[in-house]
Design a protein around this motif. Sequence first.
Motif, PDB file in Angstrom:
ATOM      1  N   ALA A  19      33.074  46.085  37.881  1.00 57.55           N
ATOM      2  CA  ALA A  19      34.005  47.039  37.411  1.00 57.55           C
ATOM      3  C   ALA A  19      35.313  46.321  37.952  1.00 57.55           C
ATOM      4  O   ALA A  19      36.394  45.841  37.199  1.00 57.55           O
ATOM      5  N   ALA A  20      35.350  46.253  39.288  1.00 53.80           N
ATOM      6  CA  ALA A  20      36.738  45.828  40.268  1.00 53.80           C
ATOM      7  C   ALA A  20      37.019  44.306  39.811  1.00 53.80           C
ATOM      8  O   ALA A  20      38.193  44.370  39.457  1.00 53.80           O
ATOM      9  N   ILE A  21      36.091  43.691  39.619  1.00 51.17           N
ATOM     10  CA  ILE A  21      36.477  42.337  39.454  1.00 51.17           C
ATOM     11  C   ILE A  21      36.929  42.034  38.091  1.00 51.17           C
ATOM     12  O   ILE A  21      38.052  41.468  37.875  1.00 51.17           O
ATOM     13  N   GLY A  22      36.159  42.767  37.283  1.00 53.50           N
ATOM     14  CA  GLY A  22      36.733  42.664  35.601  1.00 53.50           C
ATOM     15  C   GLY A  22      38.041  43.465  35.491  1.00 53.50           C
ATOM     16  O   GLY A  22      39.012  42.969  34.872  1.00 53.50           O
ATOM     17  N   LEU A  23      38.415  44.628  36.330  1.00 55.52           N
ATOM     18  CA  LEU A  23      39.451  44.953  36.058  1.00 55.52           C
ATOM     19  C   LEU A  23      40.719  44.018  36.672  1.00 55.52           C
ATOM     20  O   LEU A  23      41.822  44.175  36.361  1.00 55.52           O
ATOM     21  N   THR A  24      40.558  43.603  37.882  1.00 56.25           N
ATOM     22  CA  THR A  24      41.469  42.829  38.598  1.00 56.25           C
ATOM     23  C   THR A  24      41.840  41.709  37.438  1.00 56.25           C
ATOM     24  O   THR A  24      42.898  41.332  37.332  1.00 56.25           O
ATOM     25  N   LEU A  25      40.901  41.133  37.082  1.00 59.87           N
ATOM     26  CA  LEU A  25      40.997  39.914  35.854  1.00 59.87           C
ATOM     27  C   LEU A  25      41.661  40.490  34.720  1.00 59.87           C
ATOM     28  O   LEU A  25      42.928  39.735  34.174  1.00 59.87           O
ATOM     29  N   ALA A  26      41.606  41.527  34.245  1.00 59.97           N
ATOM     30  CA  ALA A  26      42.332  42.199  33.184  1.00 59.97           C
ATOM     31  C   ALA A  26      43.620  42.363  33.494  1.00 59.97           C
ATOM     32  O   ALA A  26      44.639  42.138  32.615  1.00 59.97           O
ATOM     33  N   ALA A  27      43.927  42.797  34.725  1.00 56.60           N
ATOM     34  CA  ALA A  27      45.292  43.171  35.283  1.00 56.60           C
ATOM     35  C   ALA A  27      45.863  41.720  35.373  1.00 56.60           C
ATOM     36  O   ALA A  27      47.183  41.825  34.850  1.00 56.60           O
ATOM     37  N   LEU A  28      45.471  40.924  35.843  1.00 60.06           N
ATOM     38  CA  LEU A  28      46.144  39.537  35.788  1.00 60.06           C
ATOM     39  C   LEU A  28      46.475  38.708  34.767  1.00 60.06           C
ATOM     40  O   LEU A  28      47.423  38.300  34.449  1.00 60.06           O
ATOM     41  N   ALA A  29      45.230  38.829  33.840  1.00 55.74           N
ATOM     42  CA  ALA A  29      45.651  38.275  32.421  1.00 55.74           C
ATOM     43  C   ALA A  29      46.892  39.232  31.860  1.00 55.74           C
ATOM     44  O   ALA A  29      47.723  38.526  31.237  1.00 55.74           O
TER      45      ALA A  29
END
Length: 143
Positions: A19-29
């Motif tokens: 979840a942390a990795i996915g949400l970090t990538l979502a925030a960056l994108a």
Amino acid sequence: MTSDSHTHARPASVESGRAAIGLTLAALASVALNSVIAALALAALPDEGFRKGLDLREYAPLTVAGILLGTLGWHLVRRRARDPRAVLRILVPVVVVVSFVPDFGILAAGAPLLNSLALVAMHLVVAGITVPTLARVLPLPRA
């Protein structure tokens, strides 16, 4: 273990990490695409005049905050709703439309229409990236 539901369960730490990795990538994108929208809007707007929400220092923190609040809502619905899919099918579009209120509020305060429409597009980008990310990293139970 004889229960099928337990043999496929992931440890909480693995789920949290995904979840942390996915949400970090979502925030960056989301911030990256919002930067493109802001740059296009700023290029088209006159240099003088009222502008709101198109500076990275304004939209980046709000983008991350929106993703975190959306994640909290997703988590609460996922845990508490009898049918989370049905709830989110209604809740997500309603929340996205409500997020447009400040975008059109600045229009009433004198911002150009293009400024407001750029902010609407930014909200759609964040939702368009975050919802599929949440569905992947915090999946809803099967009905």
